[in-house]
Design a protein around this motif. Structure first.
Motif, PDB file in Angstrom:
ATOM      1  N   SER A 167      -1.860   6.085   7.015  1.00 16.66           N
ATOM      2  CA  SER A 167      -2.688   4.896   6.862  1.00 16.66           C
ATOM      3  C   SER A 167      -1.969   3.834   6.034  1.00 16.66           C
ATOM      4  O   SER A 167      -1.947   2.651   6.414  1.00 16.66           O
ATOM      5  CB  SER A 167      -4.015   5.274   6.202  1.00 16.66           C
ATOM      6  N   LYS A 168      -1.384   4.231   4.938  1.00 23.37           N
ATOM      7  CA  LYS A 168      -0.642   3.281   4.091  1.00 23.37           C
ATOM      8  C   LYS A 168       0.576   2.742   4.825  1.00 23.37           C
ATOM      9  O   LYS A 168       0.918   1.557   4.710  1.00 23.37           O
ATOM     10  CB  LYS A 168      -0.205   3.936   2.776  1.00 23.37           C
ATOM     11  N   GLN A 209       3.264  -1.763   7.730  1.00 22.13           N
ATOM     12  CA  GLN A 209       3.779  -2.323   8.983  1.00 22.13           C
ATOM     13  C   GLN A 209       3.044  -3.605   9.356  1.00 22.13           C
ATOM     14  O   GLN A 209       3.659  -4.563   9.840  1.00 22.13           O
ATOM     15  CB  GLN A 209       3.653  -1.294  10.116  1.00 22.13           C
ATOM     16  N   LEU A 210       1.737  -3.617   9.147  1.00 16.08           N
ATOM     17  CA  LEU A 210       0.957  -4.828   9.424  1.00 16.08           C
ATOM     18  C   LEU A 210       1.368  -5.972   8.507  1.00 16.08           C
ATOM     19  O   LEU A 210       1.448  -7.126   8.940  1.00 16.08           O
ATOM     20  CB  LEU A 210      -0.538  -4.548   9.283  1.00 16.08           C
ATOM     21  N   PRO A 215       0.834  -1.204   0.000  1.00 19.71           N
ATOM     22  CA  PRO A 215       0.000   0.000   0.000  1.00 19.71           C
ATOM     23  C   PRO A 215       0.875   1.264   0.000  1.00 19.71           C
ATOM     24  O   PRO A 215       1.869   1.341   0.710  1.00 19.71           O
ATOM     25  CB  PRO A 215      -0.791  -0.113   1.306  1.00 19.71           C
ATOM     26  N   GLN A 216       0.467   2.230  -0.800  1.00 21.61           N
ATOM     27  CA  GLN A 216       1.239   3.464  -0.932  1.00 21.61           C
ATOM     28  C   GLN A 216       0.352   4.551  -1.511  1.00 21.61           C
ATOM     29  O   GLN A 216      -0.708   4.257  -2.058  1.00 21.61           O
ATOM     30  CB  GLN A 216       2.419   3.223  -1.857  1.00 21.61           C
ATOM     31  N   VAL A 219       0.337  -4.362  18.809  1.00 20.89           N
ATOM     32  CA  VAL A 219       0.240  -3.261  19.776  1.00 20.89           C
ATOM     33  C   VAL A 219       1.274  -2.197  19.464  1.00 20.89           C
ATOM     34  O   VAL A 219       0.993  -1.004  19.515  1.00 20.89           O
ATOM     35  CB  VAL A 219       0.393  -3.785  21.225  1.00 20.89           C
ATOM     36  N   GLU A 220       2.484  -2.611  19.128  1.00 21.92           N
ATOM     37  CA  GLU A 220       3.536  -1.644  18.786  1.00 21.92           C
ATOM     38  C   GLU A 220       3.146  -0.804  17.572  1.00 21.92           C
ATOM     39  O   GLU A 220       3.440   0.388  17.516  1.00 21.92           O
ATOM     40  CB  GLU A 220       4.861  -2.363  18.520  1.00 21.92           C
ATOM     41  N   ILE A 221       2.465  -1.399  16.616  1.00 21.62           N
ATOM     42  CA  ILE A 221       2.022  -0.658  15.435  1.00 21.62           C
ATOM     43  C   ILE A 221       0.927   0.333  15.824  1.00 21.62           C
ATOM     44  O   ILE A 221       0.956   1.488  15.410  1.00 21.62           O
ATOM     45  CB  ILE A 221       1.524  -1.618  14.338  1.00 21.62           C
TER      46      ILE A 221
END
Length: 161
Positions: free
Chosen positions: A119-120, A125-126, A19-20, A156-158
């Protein structure tokens, strides 16, 4: 060269593109070049690592360097800052900075554009976290509960970032 600048360092060249929002990235950088106050607003909401395009992150950091010295960023000062950092060619040269300025229209939508970029970034990260979790799950070399705990911690870190 364009592909190198469009993906982050270490990104896979095969498979789906993460995503970008390159237009939003360019718009945020352009707003930061248009208005000194936009720099302050942008740095409150994001960091260089949120950019998908490595070159955009480097440009963001160079603008921040100028801002930290209370210097206003424009085409000339930004090119010189990138030159001093030895990163001018890595971001595509003065021509790439000029292209970003083509997105300079208004700073009114800065927050919305930063929101799109963030958001991207969270989605990327996910994806990374889920890949790491997958790699940990396949060998099943640890207790399931411990793997679940580490997976939850990654998420949680994200969300805390």
């Amino acid at each position: 060269m364009t592909d190198m600048l469009s993906r982050p360092l270490g990104a896979a060249t095969e498979g789906p593109t993460p995503p970008q929002a390159l237009e939003a990235e360019r718009s945020v950088l352009a707003a930061m070049l248009l208005d000194h106050e936009s720099v302050a607003r942008a740095i409150e909401m994001m960091e260089a690592g949120d950019f998908y395009r490595t070159a955009h992150g480097k440009i963001f950091e160079a603008i921040l360097g100028l801002y930290d010295r209370n210097e206003k960023a424009d085409l000339i000062t930004l090119v010189e800052e990138l030159r001093k950092r030895g990163e001018l060619e890595a971001v595509g040269g003065p021509g790439a900075i000029s292209q970003i300025l083509e997105y300079a229209t208004t700073t009114a939508n800065l927050e919305q554009h930063v929101g799109i970029i963030r958001s991207k970034s969270v989605l990327r990260q996910l994806i990374r976290a889920s890949s790491e979790i997958q790699q940990e799950c396949f060998p099943a070399g640890d207790e399931t509960g411990a793997i679940l705990d580490r997976a939850a911690q990654r998420v949680v870190e994200i969300t805390d970032a």
